[in-house]
Write an enzyme that holds these catalytic residues in place. Structure first.
Site, short mmCIF file in Angstrom:
data_model
loop_
_atom_site.label_atom_id
_atom_site.label_comp_id
_atom_site.label_asym_id
_atom_site.label_seq_id
_atom_site.Cartn_x
_atom_site.Cartn_y
_atom_site.Cartn_z
CB THR A 37 39.37 2.97 -1.26
OG1 THR A 37 38.56 2.91 -2.57
CG2 THR A 37 40.70 2.44 -1.47
NE ARG B 80 35.45 3.49 -7.49
CZ ARG B 80 34.46 4.42 -6.82
NH1 ARG B 80 34.94 5.54 -6.22
NH2 ARG B 80 33.16 4.30 -7.19
CG LEU C 72 42.99 6.23 0.51
CD1 LEU C 72 43.31 5.06 1.24
CD2 LEU C 72 43.69 5.97 -0.90
CG ASP C 73 37.48 6.90 -4.25
OD1 ASP C 73 37.64 8.13 -4.49
OD2 ASP C 73 37.68 5.96 -5.26
CE LYS C 74 30.48 6.22 3.03
NZ LYS C 74 29.01 6.45 2.99
#
Length: 321
Positions: A150, A248, A146-148
């Site tokens: 998120t 996104r 997962l993105d930082k």
């Protein structure tokens, strides 16, 4: 051109835009190429990996000018020494083969050159005695990310056998991945499917974009609620592929960027100051449901969580005002 004897994996060219006029070279490259930290970029400049208009530059503080061509020889990664760190996270399920956890907003999943501390992998090494070694030293047990900024559910492999099985499930798109997203704008459609290929942005290497030359990507969304006063929509999102920044990029391509996601078009001025305060640096995107076949038993495992903070507080504010 000459360069360091280190192995080079990629050669990138950037053109300095007018908005970057007068910036330091290390700052420019850090913004243009998001994989490395600024300190690591500085080190690579000093070692001869960067050229301006085909002339080697070893001074990180060198000011760039609009129109200049910056060539960056990206070296292969160096082995990192990853140390266990006592970084808190919540565990939803754990057995001898897997661990399902809630990654908090702000936590990077795995180390990279220049970022060897403060990641989920560091936290896992502290909490779990053994992890799958298939991902290497930098990514033990990591089968997806997962993105930082998120938050939400992730599954990590504790054994190599579990790692192989989970990786195949993600590759074969049999894993159920559902998200809640708060987006800027009152989305018109009640539901929709976005099938647009995604590739790394040709100029800004930190970003991705819809591109006909990209990899196939499929996102499905369903409207849960429109908050008319705040011009914000709450969506339920399912992804069938796992491209970097997929949700996104796809939602932004429709004109509905995720709250907090300034990389893909969110404007802070578009929301109430209280919402900005509650969000902090987080994106209003949460992986709230994750389901897959247990890598050993084959049993269908279905995990669902309540929206974690700060998503929960932002949603409560929208509901109450």
């Amino acid at each position: 051109m000459s360069k360091s004897v280190k192995k080079v994996t990629e050669v990138l060219d950037f053109t300095v835009g007018e908005e970057a006029e007068g910036k330091r070279l290390d700052t420019f490259l850090t913004n243009a190429y998001g994989e490395f930290s600024r300190s690591y970029i500085q080190k690579l400049i000093e070692e001869g990996f960067v050229f301006i208009d085909e002339l080697e530059v070893r001074k990180p503080s060198k000011k760039v000018k609009a129109g200049q061509k910056i060539t960056f020889f990206v070296p292969s990664g160096e082995p990192l020494e990853i140390m266990p760190e006592d970084i808190p996270f919540d565990t939803v399920y754990e057995d001898q083969h897997i661990i399902v956890l809630i990654k908090p907003c702000g936590l990077v999943v795995h180390p990279s050159p220049g970022h060897s501390r403060g990641t989920l992998v560091n936290a896992l090494l502290y909490r779990v005695k053994e992890l799958s070694g298939i991902g290497g030293v930098e990514r033990p047990g990591i089968v997806h990310r997962l993105d930082k900024n998120t938050a939400g559910l992730m599954v990590v492999a504790k054994t190599d056998k579990a790692h192989v099985s989970l990786a195949k499930q993600f590759q074969n798109r049999t894993v159920l991945k559902l998200y809640h997203a708060l987006v800027s704008g009152l989305i018109k459609e009640e539901s929709g499917v976005i099938e647009k290929p995604i590739a790394r942005h040709i100029i800004d290497r930190k970003r991705f974009s819809v591109s006909q030359d990209g990899k196939p990507a499929k996102t499905e969304y369903r409207l849960i609620k429109r908050f008319e006063k705040h011009k914000v929509s709450l969506l339920d999102v399912r992804i069938y592929t796992g491209r970097t920044h997929q949700i996104r990029v796809h939602l932004s391509s429709l004109g509905y960027p995720i709250l907090g996601d300034t990389t893909y078009g969110f404007k802070s001025s578009s929301v109430d100051p209280k919402i900005r305060e509650l969000m902090g640096d987080c994106h209003m995107l949460v992986s709230y449901r994750l389901a897959f076949s247990h890598p050993i038993s084959g049993k269908w495992m279905d995990f669902k969580i309540q929206d974690p903070e700060p998503f929960r507080s932002v949603l409560a504010f929208l509901e109450d005002t």
